[in-house]
Design a protein around this motif. Structure first.
Motif, PDB file in Angstrom:
ATOM      1  N   GLY A  14       0.786  -1.265   0.089  1.00  0.00           N
ATOM      2  CA  GLY A  14       0.076   0.107  -0.093  1.00  0.00           C
ATOM      3  C   GLY A  14       0.819   1.074  -0.073  1.00  0.00           C
ATOM      4  O   GLY A  14       0.634   2.177  -0.807  1.00  0.00           O
ATOM      5  N   LYS A  33      -5.743   0.614   9.159  1.00  0.00           N
ATOM      6  CA  LYS A  33      -6.546   0.645  10.579  1.00  0.00           C
ATOM      7  C   LYS A  33      -5.576   0.418  11.560  1.00  0.00           C
ATOM      8  O   LYS A  33      -6.150   0.743  12.947  1.00  0.00           O
ATOM      9  N   MET A  43       8.735  -9.344   5.735  1.00  0.00           N
ATOM     10  CA  MET A  43       9.503  -9.247   4.763  1.00  0.00           C
ATOM     11  C   MET A  43      11.034  -8.714   5.311  1.00  0.00           C
ATOM     12  O   MET A  43      10.848  -7.917   6.162  1.00  0.00           O
ATOM     13  N   GLN A 113      10.850  -5.494   7.273  1.00  0.00           N
ATOM     14  CA  GLN A 113       9.768  -4.389   7.253  1.00  0.00           C
ATOM     15  C   GLN A 113       9.710  -3.227   8.231  1.00  0.00           C
ATOM     16  O   GLN A 113       9.213  -2.137   8.037  1.00  0.00           O
ATOM     17  N   THR A 136      -7.220   4.125  10.880  1.00  0.00           N
ATOM     18  CA  THR A 136      -8.674   4.449   9.962  1.00  0.00           C
ATOM     19  C   THR A 136      -8.923   3.150   9.329  1.00  0.00           C
ATOM     20  O   THR A 136      -8.154   2.706   8.417  1.00  0.00           O
ATOM     21  N   ASP A 172      -4.936  -4.507   1.252  1.00  0.00           N
ATOM     22  CA  ASP A 172      -5.379  -4.842   2.525  1.00  0.00           C
ATOM     23  C   ASP A 172      -4.960  -6.348   3.041  1.00  0.00           C
ATOM     24  O   ASP A 172      -5.379  -6.775   3.962  1.00  0.00           O
ATOM     25  N   GLY A 173      -4.116  -6.805   2.338  1.00  0.00           N
ATOM     26  CA  GLY A 173      -3.360  -7.894   2.707  1.00  0.00           C
ATOM     27  C   GLY A 173      -4.122  -9.126   2.739  1.00  0.00           C
ATOM     28  O   GLY A 173      -5.246  -9.301   2.227  1.00  0.00           O
ATOM     29  N   ALA A 174      -3.674 -10.296   3.160  1.00  0.00           N
ATOM     30  CA  ALA A 174      -4.099 -11.416   3.360  1.00  0.00           C
ATOM     31  C   ALA A 174      -5.755 -11.705   3.991  1.00  0.00           C
ATOM     32  O   ALA A 174      -6.558 -12.330   3.692  1.00  0.00           O
ATOM     33  N   ARG A 239      14.757 -13.662  14.193  1.00  0.00           N
ATOM     34  CA  ARG A 239      13.240 -14.271  14.122  1.00  0.00           C
ATOM     35  C   ARG A 239      13.477 -15.738  13.954  1.00  0.00           C
ATOM     36  O   ARG A 239      14.047 -16.187  13.183  1.00  0.00           O
ATOM     37  N   VAL A 296      -3.882  -5.601  -5.037  1.00  0.00           N
ATOM     38  CA  VAL A 296      -2.638  -5.528  -5.428  1.00  0.00           C
ATOM     39  C   VAL A 296      -1.999  -5.879  -3.831  1.00  0.00           C
ATOM     40  O   VAL A 296      -2.391  -5.810  -2.756  1.00  0.00           O
ATOM     41  N   GLY A 297      -0.901  -6.928  -3.991  1.00  0.00           N
ATOM     42  CA  GLY A 297      -0.218  -7.391  -3.099  1.00  0.00           C
ATOM     43  C   GLY A 297      -0.917  -8.732  -2.503  1.00  0.00           C
ATOM     44  O   GLY A 297      -1.478  -9.651  -3.173  1.00  0.00           O
ATOM     45  N   ASP A 298      -0.552  -8.692  -1.020  1.00  0.00           N
ATOM     46  CA  ASP A 298      -1.324  -9.957  -0.508  1.00  0.00           C
ATOM     47  C   ASP A 298      -2.892 -10.155  -0.516  1.00  0.00           C
ATOM     48  O   ASP A 298      -3.155 -11.394  -0.394  1.00  0.00           O
ATOM     49  N   PHE A 309       9.562 -13.610  -2.351  1.00  0.00           N
ATOM     50  CA  PHE A 309       8.838 -13.137  -3.459  1.00  0.00           C
ATOM     51  C   PHE A 309       7.562 -12.173  -3.041  1.00  0.00           C
ATOM     52  O   PHE A 309       7.060 -11.338  -3.903  1.00  0.00           O
ATOM     53  N   ASN A 312       8.020  -8.298  -2.954  1.00  0.00           N
ATOM     54  CA  ASN A 312       8.181  -8.101  -4.175  1.00  0.00           C
ATOM     55  C   ASN A 312       7.420  -7.786  -5.273  1.00  0.00           C
ATOM     56  O   ASN A 312       7.454  -7.014  -6.367  1.00  0.00           O
TER      57      ASN A 312
HETATM   58  C1  LIG Z   1       7.884 -14.832   7.738  1.00  0.00           C
HETATM   59  C2  LIG Z   1       7.847 -13.775   6.509  1.00  0.00           C
HETATM   60  C3  LIG Z   1       8.935 -13.594   5.893  1.00  0.00           C
HETATM   61  C4  LIG Z   1       8.921 -12.730   4.570  1.00  0.00           C
HETATM   62  N1  LIG Z   1       9.665 -12.456   3.752  1.00  0.00           N
HETATM   63  C5  LIG Z   1       9.479 -11.622   2.907  1.00  0.00           C
HETATM   64  C6  LIG Z   1      10.484 -11.291   2.047  1.00  0.00           C
HETATM   65  O1  LIG Z   1      11.610 -11.486   2.352  1.00  0.00           O
HETATM   66  N2  LIG Z   1      10.306 -10.469   0.916  1.00  0.00           N
HETATM   67  C7  LIG Z   1       9.087 -10.577   0.338  1.00  0.00           C
HETATM   68  O2  LIG Z   1       9.009  -9.839  -0.618  1.00  0.00           O
HETATM   69  N3  LIG Z   1       8.094 -10.722   0.967  1.00  0.00           N
HETATM   70  C8  LIG Z   1       8.377 -11.589   2.123  1.00  0.00           C
HETATM   71  N4  LIG Z   1       7.237 -11.877   3.035  1.00  0.00           N
HETATM   72  C9  LIG Z   1       5.710 -11.638   2.399  1.00  0.00           C
HETATM   73  C10 LIG Z   1       5.527 -10.389   2.685  1.00  0.00           C
HETATM   74  O3  LIG Z   1       5.657  -9.843   4.107  1.00  0.00           O
HETATM   75  C11 LIG Z   1       4.178  -9.892   2.255  1.00  0.00           C
HETATM   76  O4  LIG Z   1       4.025 -10.538   0.669  1.00  0.00           O
HETATM   77  C12 LIG Z   1       3.925  -8.300   2.297  1.00  0.00           C
HETATM   78  O5  LIG Z   1       3.807  -7.870   3.704  1.00  0.00           O
HETATM   79  C13 LIG Z   1       2.576  -8.077   1.666  1.00  0.00           C
HETATM   80  O6  LIG Z   1       2.270  -6.512   1.811  1.00  0.00           O
HETATM   81  P1  LIG Z   1       0.831  -5.810   1.587  1.00  0.00           P
HETATM   82  O7  LIG Z   1       1.253  -4.519   1.871  1.00  0.00           O
HETATM   83  O8  LIG Z   1       0.152  -6.592   0.553  1.00  0.00           O
HETATM   84  O9  LIG Z   1       0.078  -6.722   2.956  1.00  0.00           O
HETATM   85  P2  LIG Z   1       0.462  -6.286   4.244  1.00  0.00           P
HETATM   86  O10 LIG Z   1       1.515  -6.249   4.713  1.00  0.00           O
HETATM   87  O11 LIG Z   1      -0.481  -7.649   4.871  1.00  0.00           O
HETATM   88  O12 LIG Z   1      -0.647  -5.389   4.736  1.00  0.00           O
HETATM   89  C14 LIG Z   1      -2.010  -4.956   4.882  1.00  0.00           C
HETATM   90  C15 LIG Z   1      -2.348  -3.746   5.733  1.00  0.00           C
HETATM   91  O13 LIG Z   1      -3.613  -3.625   5.446  1.00  0.00           O
HETATM   92  C16 LIG Z   1      -4.091  -3.320   6.702  1.00  0.00           C
HETATM   93  N5  LIG Z   1      -5.670  -3.557   6.676  1.00  0.00           N
HETATM   94  C17 LIG Z   1      -6.404  -4.389   6.409  1.00  0.00           C
HETATM   95  N6  LIG Z   1      -7.867  -4.326   6.144  1.00  0.00           N
HETATM   96  C18 LIG Z   1      -8.031  -3.105   6.463  1.00  0.00           C
HETATM   97  C19 LIG Z   1      -8.918  -1.935   6.301  1.00  0.00           C
HETATM   98  N7  LIG Z   1     -10.174  -2.627   6.233  1.00  0.00           N
HETATM   99  N8  LIG Z   1      -8.910  -0.934   6.586  1.00  0.00           N
HETATM  100  C20 LIG Z   1      -7.540  -0.419   6.767  1.00  0.00           C
HETATM  101  N9  LIG Z   1      -6.619  -1.194   6.808  1.00  0.00           N
HETATM  102  C21 LIG Z   1      -6.638  -2.588   6.613  1.00  0.00           C
HETATM  103  C22 LIG Z   1      -3.541  -4.298   7.721  1.00  0.00           C
HETATM  104  O14 LIG Z   1      -3.642  -3.511   9.024  1.00  0.00           O
HETATM  105  C23 LIG Z   1      -2.141  -4.056   6.938  1.00  0.00           C
HETATM  106  O15 LIG Z   1      -1.202  -3.277   7.708  1.00  0.00           O
HETATM  107  C24 LIG Z   1       7.278 -12.499   4.025  1.00  0.00           C
HETATM  108  C25 LIG Z   1       6.208 -13.065   4.839  1.00  0.00           C
HETATM  109  C26 LIG Z   1       6.537 -13.687   5.925  1.00  0.00           C
HETATM  110  C27 LIG Z   1       5.146 -14.081   6.947  1.00  0.00           C
END
Ligand SMILES: Cc1cc2nc3c(=O)[nH]c(=O)nc-3n(C[C@H](O)[C@H](O)[C@H](O)COP(=O)(O)OP(=O)(O)OC[C@H]3O[C@@H](n4cnc5c(N)ncnc54)[C@H](O)[C@@H]3O)c2cc1C
Length: 538
Positions: A14, A33, A43, A113, A136, A172-174, A239, A296-298, A309, A312
């Protein structure tokens, strides 16, 4: 409140989305939030392509200086315990010593991160037209023909707000709910393992064992691979990850502490800072959004961290989407531009999701073919068994460590906004990346002068490279772009290495740095080329 783009989620993807939009001058609002603090960094590996985006944004030094110990060794090693036997090791230089690969002006960076998110957030702050609202939460939204109406709650004030946006980007991630609200399903394997991560603090951990330090240790017991330990800041935070299996088993702090001591191979004092049980998955969304909402993203894919991956891949998606949103908002992007986002990016995510799961299978291969008991015994027979087992495991793991093909070799085959040139695609090999200016690929890097890469030419608008001493006249293409309001800059390059790599005398590079078209002369239908690449005639 009105905004052209509402971004939901302030994780790394994001934030990168807000960064690229901000850098393009597009106003946007990001809601997150939580308060944005990271106590459980996930990451930590920022791959080469992401660093190339950081270079474009001018924040490479911020990443380098973010806080990771740049002198910490980056080896990966497999051991029975830190006080037991080393079975094998893949050596890597420290971040300070590592050199970029020949195909890039940048190298990968170790930046967990809790360091990387603040760098991305700081870049957002430099744009007055980017608003970030923490604590928020998006609670509901309605998509309509002209955009999205979103209801958010500010948890600090308790205020309920409505945000009208032309587009909404679900970062908003997984665990976020937007994908589900859109009725988009995930395909794949919902459970690879139930894993538990713990961040713990211990200064001078290295003094407790006699092996050479490493960035990552993989622990192998009689049952096979059971845990990993990562130098998360290269100093005193670690970790620990209990890999687990498909069987759910809740673990308390005492279980984690015992497992940490088993891995280190002695009793010692340490402080557990946070524990995160999580599910490792191999999933990809069936679609990447709707006309006004994009995943977009997780939120679009969930993959095993083996390979680094996840983020990235998500940041590449943000870069692919940002210029298309810019084009639509500015009026020069055609109807087909935004739908090309899914066509271009979903196959790349599928490839990375599966490669990550295969990496996990390789790491856990020692469970299927249990290690011979001799590897845990002292003496010559033990040494011989360790050598055989270690060499095999080292060879098996290599595919996870060398992934330049994954990082830079992704290409947008079959995209409706590209003009193929009839050449065959090079192999899509995870380890090998051969630079090519074939349409759909990342435009190659060549140093044009010390410290100045061809990549530094790309980013804002389209760039039309004219290569060679007497390049063809391209004024028809420039005029066609101007007539459609498309920003296009002509750039003359006289450089033998670039001429050899780009292979044609005219190369049109998109705002994301991918090649859209190439040829030795402007086609008769110059307007057709421009309409195709701006998504108006696909
Ligand atoms: C142990 C581990 C190691 C990793 N290492 C790597 C690495 O080395 N390199 C790499 O590329 N990836 C790595 N990853 C994967 C990486 O961490 C994720 O792919 C990345 O964090 C995804 O980013 P994102 O912003 O899509 O989702 P997230 O990081 O999950 O962020 C989503 C955000 O959305 C917010 N949110 C959710 N719902 C709402 C809502 N309704 N309103 C407002 N906010 C909301 C959440 O609070 C959160 O902050 C690793 C994962 C793990 C578990």
């Amino acid at each position: 409140m009105k905004t052209p783009v509402l971004i939901v989620g302030g994780g790394p993807v994001g934030l990168a989305m807000a960064d690229d939009l901000g850098w393009r001058g597009i106003p946007c609002v990001l809601v997150e939030k939580t308060d944005g603090r990271i106590t459980q960094p996930r990451m930590d590996m920022v791959h080469v392509r992401t660093m190339e985006f950081c270079r474009r944004w001018g924040i490479v030094e911020w990443v380098e200086d973010a806080g990771y110990n740049r002198d910490y060794p980056q080896d990966n090693a497999w051991v029975t315990s830190l006080n037991g036997y080393e079975l094998g090791r893949e050596p890597f230089p420290s971040p300070r010593e590592e050199k970029p690969p020949p195909q890039s002006p940048q190298k990968r960076e170790r930046c967990p991160q809790n360091f990387f998110d603040p760098v991305l957030a700081r870049f957002c702050e430099s744009f007055p037209h980017v608003t970030r609202r923490y604590r928020t939460e998006l609670v509901e939204f309605t998509e309509h023909e002209a955009g999205v109406t979103a209801r958010v709650i500010d948890h600090t004030t308790g205020r309920d707000d409505t945000i009208e946006a032309a587009y909404m980007v679900a970062c908003d991630g997984a665990g976020g709910g937007i994908r589900e609200r859109l009725g988009i399903k995930l395909t794949g394997n919902p459970v690879l393992t139930y894993t538990t991560n713990a961040i713990f603090h211990r200064a001078g951990l290295e003094a407790l064992y006699r092996l050479a330090p490493a960035y990552r240790f993989i622990f192998i017991g009689p049952e096979g691979t059971f845990a990993t330990l990562v130098a998360i800041d290269g100093r005193d935070h670690w970790r620990f990850s209990l890999v687990g299996s498909r069987d759910y088993r809740p673990l308390g702090e005492a279980d984690i502490s015992a497992a940490i001591e088993r891995a280190v191979g002695c009793r010692f004092d340490f402080e557990i800072i946070s524990i995160m049980p999580w599910t490792r998955r191999e999933l990809i969304a069936d679609h990447y959004g709707t006309p006004r909402v994009f995943l977009v993203g997780d939120s679009a894919h969930q993959l095993s961290p083996t390979g680094g991956f996840g983020m990235n891949t998500g940041i590449q998606e943000a870069i692919d989407l940002a210029w298309k949103l810019e084009a639509r908002l500015a009026g020069w992007g055609g109807e087909a531009l935004l739908s090309s986002y899914e066509i271009e990016r979903r196959p790349i995510a599928a490839r990375n999701v599966h490669e990550a799961a295969d990496n996990l299978a390789r790491m856990l291969s020692s469970r299927e073919h249990r290690p011979p008991p001799e590897i845990f015994l002292p003496g010559a027979a033990g040494d011989a068994a360790r050598r055989v087992f270690g060499e095999r495991f080292t060879a098996t793991m290599r595919r996870e460590w060398f992934t330049l093909g994954i990082q830079l070799g992704y290409r947008y085959e079959g995209s409706p906004i590209l003009i193929p040139d009839g050449t065959a695609p090079p192999p899509d090999d995870p380890a090998t990346y051969v630079q090519t200016a074939r349409p759909g690929h990342r435009a190659p890097h060549v140093f044009l002068a010390p410290g100045r890469s061809t990549l530094d030419l790309y980013g804002r608008g389209f760039v039309l490279l004219r290569l060679g001493r007497t390049p063809p006249d391209a004024s028809a293409l420039v005029a066609a772009a101007a007539s459609r309001g498309v920003a296009l800059r002509q750039c003359d390059v006289m450089n033998e290495a670039a001429e050899a790599l780009y292979e044609r005398r005219l190369v049109l590079v998109r705002p994301d740095g991918h090649v859209a078209w190439r040829g030795d002369r402007v086609p008769d239908d110059a307007l057709g080329v421009i309409d195709r690449v701006r998504g108006a005639s696909a």
